[in-house]
Scaffold this motif. Structure first.
Motif, PDB file in Angstrom:
ATOM      1  N   ARG A   1     -71.749 -22.955  18.733  1.00 54.31           N
ATOM      2  CA  ARG A   1     -71.790 -23.525  17.228  1.00 54.31           C
ATOM      3  C   ARG A   1     -73.080 -24.195  17.147  1.00 54.31           C
ATOM      4  O   ARG A   1     -73.602 -24.820  18.323  1.00 54.31           O
ATOM      5  CB  ARG A   1     -70.729 -24.506  16.978  1.00 54.31           C
ATOM      6  CG  ARG A   1     -70.861 -24.885  15.378  1.00 54.31           C
ATOM      7  CD  ARG A   1     -69.744 -25.835  15.189  1.00 54.31           C
ATOM      8  NE  ARG A   1     -68.508 -24.800  14.768  1.00 54.31           N
ATOM      9  CZ  ARG A   1     -67.324 -25.299  14.331  1.00 54.31           C
ATOM     10  NH1 ARG A   1     -66.989 -26.559  14.086  1.00 54.31           N
ATOM     11  NH2 ARG A   1     -66.562 -24.447  13.983  1.00 54.31           N
TER      12      ARG A   1
ATOM     13  N   GLY B   1     -76.322 -26.297  14.662  1.00 51.29           N
ATOM     14  CA  GLY B   1     -76.598 -26.960  13.287  1.00 51.29           C
ATOM     15  C   GLY B   1     -77.986 -27.536  13.637  1.00 51.29           C
ATOM     16  O   GLY B   1     -78.604 -27.648  14.891  1.00 51.29           O
TER      17      GLY B   1
ATOM     18  N   ASN C   1     -71.042 -21.405   8.140  1.00 54.29           N
ATOM     19  CA  ASN C   1     -70.422 -22.446   7.376  1.00 54.29           C
ATOM     20  C   ASN C   1     -70.836 -22.113   5.898  1.00 54.29           C
ATOM     21  O   ASN C   1     -71.544 -22.968   5.285  1.00 54.29           O
ATOM     22  CB  ASN C   1     -70.825 -23.735   7.865  1.00 54.29           C
ATOM     23  CG  ASN C   1     -70.164 -24.688   7.396  1.00 54.29           C
ATOM     24  OD1 ASN C   1     -69.441 -24.508   6.457  1.00 54.29           O
ATOM     25  ND2 ASN C   1     -70.530 -26.122   7.670  1.00 54.29           N
ATOM     26  N   GLU C   2     -69.834 -21.385   5.195  1.00 55.04           N
ATOM     27  CA  GLU C   2     -70.134 -21.105   3.846  1.00 55.04           C
ATOM     28  C   GLU C   2     -69.794 -22.362   2.943  1.00 55.04           C
ATOM     29  O   GLU C   2     -70.411 -22.372   1.710  1.00 55.04           O
ATOM     30  CB  GLU C   2     -69.272 -20.023   3.265  1.00 55.04           C
ATOM     31  CG  GLU C   2     -69.708 -18.836   3.865  1.00 55.04           C
ATOM     32  CD  GLU C   2     -68.741 -17.470   3.373  1.00 55.04           C
ATOM     33  OE1 GLU C   2     -68.001 -17.643   2.439  1.00 55.04           O
ATOM     34  OE2 GLU C   2     -69.167 -16.389   4.108  1.00 55.04           O
ATOM     35  N   THR C   3     -69.180 -23.363   3.243  1.00 55.70           N
ATOM     36  CA  THR C   3     -69.310 -24.669   2.408  1.00 55.70           C
ATOM     37  C   THR C   3     -70.558 -25.317   2.244  1.00 55.70           C
ATOM     38  O   THR C   3     -70.792 -26.049   1.233  1.00 55.70           O
ATOM     39  CB  THR C   3     -68.335 -25.856   3.381  1.00 55.70           C
ATOM     40  OG1 THR C   3     -67.005 -25.104   3.752  1.00 55.70           O
ATOM     41  CG2 THR C   3     -68.054 -26.961   2.723  1.00 55.70           C
TER      42      THR C   3
ATOM     43  N   GLY D   1     -68.859 -31.610   9.827  1.00 57.20           N
ATOM     44  CA  GLY D   1     -68.695 -30.555   8.682  1.00 57.20           C
ATOM     45  C   GLY D   1     -70.241 -30.003   8.299  1.00 57.20           C
ATOM     46  O   GLY D   1     -70.125 -28.831   7.747  1.00 57.20           O
TER      47      GLY D   1
ATOM     48  N   ARG E   1     -70.189 -16.243  12.591  1.00 60.44           N
ATOM     49  CA  ARG E   1     -69.630 -17.168  11.406  1.00 60.44           C
ATOM     50  C   ARG E   1     -70.643 -18.005  10.830  1.00 60.44           C
ATOM     51  O   ARG E   1     -71.742 -18.591  11.692  1.00 60.44           O
ATOM     52  CB  ARG E   1     -68.430 -17.942  12.063  1.00 60.44           C
ATOM     53  CG  ARG E   1     -67.437 -18.626  11.325  1.00 60.44           C
ATOM     54  CD  ARG E   1     -66.423 -19.136  11.957  1.00 60.44           C
ATOM     55  NE  ARG E   1     -65.764 -20.158  11.277  1.00 60.44           N
ATOM     56  CZ  ARG E   1     -65.131 -21.259  11.702  1.00 60.44           C
ATOM     57  NH1 ARG E   1     -65.024 -21.639  12.838  1.00 60.44           N
ATOM     58  NH2 ARG E   1     -64.774 -22.163  10.865  1.00 60.44           N
TER      59      ARG E   1
ATOM     60  N   TRP F   1     -72.214 -28.548  10.426  1.00 63.60           N
ATOM     61  CA  TRP F   1     -72.733 -27.221  11.350  1.00 63.60           C
ATOM     62  C   TRP F   1     -73.030 -25.901  10.418  1.00 63.60           C
ATOM     63  O   TRP F   1     -72.826 -25.792   9.310  1.00 63.60           O
ATOM     64  CB  TRP F   1     -71.499 -26.857  12.580  1.00 63.60           C
ATOM     65  CG  TRP F   1     -70.416 -26.307  11.594  1.00 63.60           C
ATOM     66  CD1 TRP F   1     -69.128 -26.775  11.260  1.00 63.60           C
ATOM     67  CD2 TRP F   1     -69.854 -24.869  11.479  1.00 63.60           C
ATOM     68  NE1 TRP F   1     -68.292 -25.907  10.728  1.00 63.60           N
ATOM     69  CE2 TRP F   1     -68.866 -24.901  10.851  1.00 63.60           C
ATOM     70  CE3 TRP F   1     -70.632 -23.615  11.730  1.00 63.60           C
ATOM     71  CZ2 TRP F   1     -68.051 -23.576  10.438  1.00 63.60           C
ATOM     72  CZ3 TRP F   1     -70.101 -22.553  11.567  1.00 63.60           C
ATOM     73  CH2 TRP F   1     -68.897 -22.420  10.933  1.00 63.60           C
TER      74      TRP F   1
ATOM     75  N   GLU G   1     -72.161 -20.043  14.022  1.00 67.87           N
ATOM     76  CA  GLU G   1     -71.735 -19.697  15.361  1.00 67.87           C
ATOM     77  C   GLU G   1     -72.128 -18.125  15.771  1.00 67.87           C
ATOM     78  O   GLU G   1     -72.164 -17.357  15.113  1.00 67.87           O
ATOM     79  CB  GLU G   1     -70.115 -19.781  15.347  1.00 67.87           C
ATOM     80  CG  GLU G   1     -69.535 -21.103  15.025  1.00 67.87           C
ATOM     81  CD  GLU G   1     -68.154 -21.107  15.303  1.00 67.87           C
ATOM     82  OE1 GLU G   1     -67.370 -20.132  15.431  1.00 67.87           O
ATOM     83  OE2 GLU G   1     -67.479 -22.316  15.058  1.00 67.87           O
TER      84      GLU G   1
END
Length: 129
Positions: free
Chosen positions: A26, A28, A82-84, A99, A80, A101, A104
């Motif tokens: 992961r 960020g 983080n679409e949020t 939250g 993956r 990040w 991945e």
């Protein structure tokens, strides 16, 4: 002073990486990076399935101050995102390690080897102080 998590490793470009599940890492941006950028208003996420090499640009982060490239700290395939963050980019400011990040990446080879090429938390603290 910026928060530097001991369970992460860091790039010179201020991305963090931490082992997730299996071969996945992961990633960020660090607390230091988000504080330097200011209020984040938009995130361009990497493409799912994209093959990336460590150091490749995989997206960008736009703040009220500037636009910065996002670089992958590891080589592999984006599995993956983080679409949020598309609706709540401010999560990077509020929770850069949780939250906020960004993606991945499934690494090629061993996760430990991929992460060993990056800065330890201690070395990163020295870099940003």
């Amino acid at each position: 002073m910026s928060v530097v998590k001991d369970n992460c490793v860091y790039s010179h470009e201020h991305e963090w990486a931490a082992g997730a599940e299996g071969q996945t890492v992961r990633i960020g941006i660090s607390d230091h990076a988000q504080s330097q950028l200011g209020d984040i208003v938009f995130v361009e996420l990497p493409q799912l399935g994209a093959k990336v090499d460590a150091g490749d640009s995989i997206g960008s982060i736009e703040s009220v101050k500037t636009v910065s490239e996002l670089y992958s700290p590891v080589s592999g395939t984006v599995k993956r995102v983080n679409e949020t963050l598309l609706e709540q980019p401010e999560l990077i400011n509020e929770q850069p390690y949780e939250g906020g990040w960004i993606a991945e990446v499934e690494v090629e080879g061993q996760v430990d080897e991929a992460l060993a090429a990056l800065l330890t938390a201690e070395k990163y603290r020295e870099l940003v102080e």
